[in-house]
Design a protein around this motif. Sequence first.
Motif, PDB file in Angstrom:
ATOM      1  N   SER A 106      -9.034  20.376  82.901  1.00 38.21           N
ATOM      2  CA  SER A 106      -9.786  19.153  83.141  1.00 38.21           C
ATOM      3  C   SER A 106      -9.155  18.012  82.360  1.00 38.21           C
ATOM      4  CB  SER A 106     -11.238  19.340  82.701  1.00 38.21           C
ATOM      5  OG  SER A 106     -11.317  19.404  81.289  1.00 38.21           O
ATOM      6  N   VAL A 107      -9.481  16.795  82.767  1.00 38.64           N
ATOM      7  CA  VAL A 107      -8.985  15.627  82.042  1.00 38.64           C
ATOM      8  C   VAL A 107      -9.443  15.677  80.595  1.00 38.64           C
ATOM      9  CG1 VAL A 107      -9.253  13.128  81.849  1.00 38.64           C
ATOM     10  CG2 VAL A 107      -8.735  14.149  84.061  1.00 38.64           C
ATOM     11  N   ARG A 108     -10.696  16.057  80.373  1.00 40.82           N
ATOM     12  CA  ARG A 108     -11.211  16.146  79.009  1.00 40.82           C
ATOM     13  C   ARG A 108     -10.428  17.174  78.194  1.00 40.82           C
ATOM     14  NH1 ARG A 108     -16.495  15.345  76.819  1.00 40.82           N
ATOM     15  NH2 ARG A 108     -16.781  13.890  78.537  1.00 40.82           N
ATOM     16  N   ASP A 109     -10.091  18.307  78.802  1.00 37.58           N
ATOM     17  CA  ASP A 109      -9.316  19.338  78.105  1.00 37.58           C
ATOM     18  C   ASP A 109      -7.919  18.827  77.759  1.00 37.58           C
ATOM     19  OD1 ASP A 109     -11.365  21.189  78.164  1.00 37.58           O
ATOM     20  OD2 ASP A 109     -10.660  22.162  80.002  1.00 37.58           O
ATOM     21  N   LEU A 110      -7.286  18.154  78.712  1.00 33.86           N
ATOM     22  CA  LEU A 110      -5.963  17.594  78.449  1.00 33.86           C
ATOM     23  C   LEU A 110      -6.008  16.611  77.286  1.00 33.86           C
ATOM     24  CD1 LEU A 110      -4.709  16.911  82.098  1.00 33.86           C
ATOM     25  CD2 LEU A 110      -3.701  18.522  80.475  1.00 33.86           C
ATOM     26  N   PHE A 111      -6.985  15.740  77.317  1.00 34.45           N
ATOM     27  CA  PHE A 111      -7.132  14.728  76.266  1.00 34.45           C
ATOM     28  C   PHE A 111      -7.389  15.393  74.921  1.00 34.45           C
ATOM     29  CE2 PHE A 111      -9.847  11.610  73.958  1.00 34.45           C
ATOM     30  CZ  PHE A 111      -8.921  10.574  73.864  1.00 34.45           C
ATOM     31  N   ARG A 112      -8.245  16.391  74.906  1.00 36.88           N
ATOM     32  CA  ARG A 112      -8.594  17.064  73.657  1.00 36.88           C
ATOM     33  C   ARG A 112      -7.413  17.851  73.098  1.00 36.88           C
ATOM     34  NH1 ARG A 112      -9.524  17.482  69.447  1.00 36.88           N
ATOM     35  NH2 ARG A 112     -11.093  18.552  68.226  1.00 36.88           N
ATOM     36  N   ARG A 113      -6.544  18.349  73.969  1.00 35.12           N
ATOM     37  CA  ARG A 113      -5.388  19.122  73.515  1.00 35.12           C
ATOM     38  C   ARG A 113      -4.407  18.250  72.740  1.00 35.12           C
ATOM     39  NH1 ARG A 113      -1.331  21.928  77.744  1.00 35.12           N
ATOM     40  NH2 ARG A 113      -0.668  19.759  77.908  1.00 35.12           N
ATOM     41  N   GLY A 114      -4.305  16.982  73.123  1.00 35.38           N
ATOM     42  CA  GLY A 114      -3.418  16.062  72.406  1.00 35.38           C
ATOM     43  C   GLY A 114      -2.254  15.616  73.250  1.00 35.38           C
ATOM     44  N   LEU A 115      -2.117  14.302  73.418  1.00 35.95           N
ATOM     45  CA  LEU A 115      -1.136  13.738  74.327  1.00 35.95           C
ATOM     46  C   LEU A 115      -0.400  12.566  73.687  1.00 35.95           C
ATOM     47  CD1 LEU A 115      -3.519  13.418  77.418  1.00 35.95           C
ATOM     48  CD2 LEU A 115      -1.889  15.283  77.017  1.00 35.95           C
ATOM     49  N   VAL A 116       0.743  12.255  74.259  1.00 36.21           N
ATOM     50  CA  VAL A 116       1.385  10.957  74.041  1.00 36.21           C
ATOM     51  C   VAL A 116       0.794  10.001  75.069  1.00 36.21           C
ATOM     52  CG1 VAL A 116       3.538   9.655  74.299  1.00 36.21           C
ATOM     53  CG2 VAL A 116       3.538  11.842  73.078  1.00 36.21           C
ATOM     54  N   ILE A 117       0.128   8.956  74.587  1.00 38.41           N
ATOM     55  CA  ILE A 117      -0.466   7.951  75.476  1.00 38.41           C
ATOM     56  C   ILE A 117       0.123   6.588  75.107  1.00 38.41           C
ATOM     57  CG2 ILE A 117      -2.578   6.886  76.334  1.00 38.41           C
ATOM     58  CD1 ILE A 117      -4.097   9.391  75.624  1.00 38.41           C
ATOM     59  N   PRO A 118       1.128   6.125  75.836  1.00 39.32           N
ATOM     60  CA  PRO A 118       1.678   4.796  75.556  1.00 39.32           C
ATOM     61  C   PRO A 118       0.658   3.702  75.857  1.00 39.32           C
ATOM     62  CG  PRO A 118       3.168   6.097  76.939  1.00 39.32           C
ATOM     63  CD  PRO A 118       1.855   6.810  76.916  1.00 39.32           C
ATOM     64  N   ALA A 119       0.628   2.692  75.028  1.00 35.91           N
ATOM     65  CA  ALA A 119      -0.119   1.469  75.321  1.00 35.91           C
ATOM     66  C   ALA A 119       0.778   0.625  76.229  1.00 35.91           C
ATOM     67  CB  ALA A 119      -0.460   0.731  74.036  1.00 35.91           C
ATOM     68  N   HIS A 120       0.380   0.501  77.469  1.00 39.25           N
ATOM     69  CA  HIS A 120       1.239  -0.018  78.544  1.00 39.25           C
ATOM     70  C   HIS A 120       1.461  -1.519  78.420  1.00 39.25           C
ATOM     71  CE1 HIS A 120       3.047  -0.296  82.448  1.00 39.25           C
ATOM     72  NE2 HIS A 120       2.620   0.893  82.854  1.00 39.25           N
ATOM     73  N   PRO A 121       2.725  -1.975  78.309  1.00 35.79           N
ATOM     74  CA  PRO A 121       2.999  -3.419  78.294  1.00 35.79           C
ATOM     75  C   PRO A 121       2.811  -4.060  79.659  1.00 35.79           C
ATOM     76  CG  PRO A 121       4.767  -2.166  77.256  1.00 35.79           C
ATOM     77  CD  PRO A 121       3.914  -1.188  78.012  1.00 35.79           C
ATOM     78  N   LEU A 122       2.926  -5.373  79.655  1.00 36.40           N
ATOM     79  CA  LEU A 122       2.798  -6.187  80.857  1.00 36.40           C
ATOM     80  C   LEU A 122       4.174  -6.735  81.220  1.00 36.40           C
ATOM     81  CD1 LEU A 122       0.818  -7.552  82.905  1.00 36.40           C
ATOM     82  CD2 LEU A 122       0.700  -9.474  81.291  1.00 36.40           C
ATOM     83  N   ALA A 123       4.677  -6.377  82.402  1.00 36.81           N
ATOM     84  CA  ALA A 123       5.975  -6.868  82.864  1.00 36.81           C
ATOM     85  C   ALA A 123       5.787  -8.205  83.576  1.00 36.81           C
ATOM     86  CB  ALA A 123       6.622  -5.852  83.807  1.00 36.81           C
ATOM     87  N   LEU A 124       6.485  -9.204  83.082  1.00 34.93           N
ATOM     88  CA  LEU A 124       6.378 -10.549  83.659  1.00 34.93           C
ATOM     89  C   LEU A 124       7.738 -11.049  84.112  1.00 34.93           C
ATOM     90  CD1 LEU A 124       4.020 -12.248  81.037  1.00 34.93           C
ATOM     91  CD2 LEU A 124       3.369 -11.308  83.265  1.00 34.93           C
ATOM     92  N   THR A 125       7.717 -11.964  85.074  1.00 36.03           N
ATOM     93  CA  THR A 125       8.920 -12.671  85.484  1.00 36.03           C
ATOM     94  C   THR A 125       9.147 -13.849  84.534  1.00 36.03           C
ATOM     95  OG1 THR A 125       7.664 -14.106  86.957  1.00 36.03           O
ATOM     96  CG2 THR A 125       8.501 -12.030  87.884  1.00 36.03           C
ATOM     97  N   ALA A 126      10.270 -14.534  84.734  1.00 35.30           N
ATOM     98  CA  ALA A 126      10.589 -15.670  83.866  1.00 35.30           C
ATOM     99  C   ALA A 126       9.557 -16.782  83.965  1.00 35.30           C
ATOM    100  CB  ALA A 126      11.981 -16.209  84.196  1.00 35.30           C
ATOM    101  N   ASP A 127       8.863 -16.886  85.092  1.00 36.18           N
ATOM    102  CA  ASP A 127       7.809 -17.900  85.226  1.00 36.18           C
ATOM    103  C   ASP A 127       6.427 -17.341  84.856  1.00 36.18           C
ATOM    104  OD1 ASP A 127       7.570 -16.279  87.413  1.00 36.18           O
ATOM    105  OD2 ASP A 127       7.479 -17.892  88.899  1.00 36.18           O
TER     106      ASP A 127
END
Length: 351
Positions: free
Chosen positions: A11-32
Amino acid sequence: MLSTAPEAQMSVRDLFRRGLVIPAHPLALTADRKLDERRQRALTRYYVDAGAGGLAVGVHTTQFAIHGTGLLAPVLELAASTAREFEREVVLVAGATGPTAQAVAEAELARSLGYHMVLLSPYRELDEDGLVERARAVGEVLPVIGFYLQPAVGGQPLSRNFWTRLAAIESVVGIKVAPFDRYRTLDVLHGVVRAGRAAEVALYTGNDDHILADLITPHRVVVDGREVEVEFVGGLLGQWAVWVRRAVELLEEAKLARAGDDAAVRRLLTLDGHLTDANAAIFDTANDFHGCIPGIHEVLRRQGLLAGRWCLDPAEELSPGQLAEIDRVWAAYPWLRDDEFVTEGLDRWLS
């Protein structure tokens, strides 16, 4: 794309409880300074292909400025739809912020897009009673991850009693511990034990200055004469928005260290100093973290994942001297980087 059959049975809860690498996702922007959908998807594909078990979207590293604008929904949707390209389950964490009504509405948006949990950012306008009630309200929509954010980037000091009360809420499934302060980190650990939910609330380090040491340390908390062991099972980190393949390897090694591999403990204690030094450059600790998001963007730009360092706020740029510091740690610690992995996958992720 990656497939891991055993994980598909958890389950998602089991996966989370087991321990994960969870990147804090950046925002990709164009030059404008518009959303760059192609590179936004490429980042998500990179993270999942690298072995990250989850994604945190709409959080500080995604830039809090997207909340209350038209960007939050498309950014959340892009990450969720891209993660579903993969055969394995990816734990989707949406950042929610603001007063209670806003946080609940953002949780409802996240739920509609298939997110599993909410990382609930602090809100300085509320006292501890108000923050607890806000968490209860959001928890009626999605499971909640509490967040101890350092004051330098918008957090507030919170008492040990607050963490006891928060951890006691049944819908709270985890806490991101990121005060960058050992005393306040211990407040969270004691609070979770006092609440009697050490087995249910997963602790994730967000202490970018202490990542590996957090992950290998078994904490024995004594409350009312009882000794309870708690541990950080994974990391939900801005630092893990870069060099993610290596972060996955480090977390697996940390699990070996916690299981009693003394050689792994010694290796990781050495690497802890290297990673902290690299983080100081990327996160711009010399200038009170002013350049932390551009610093993350600069690393991703060098690897070809982003086209530039652009942030929504044009004034948000690298601090004087920060680029030279990034150059220094880039050369000093090649074993922290995953350049070869990125080079091999970049064209596929950008397609």
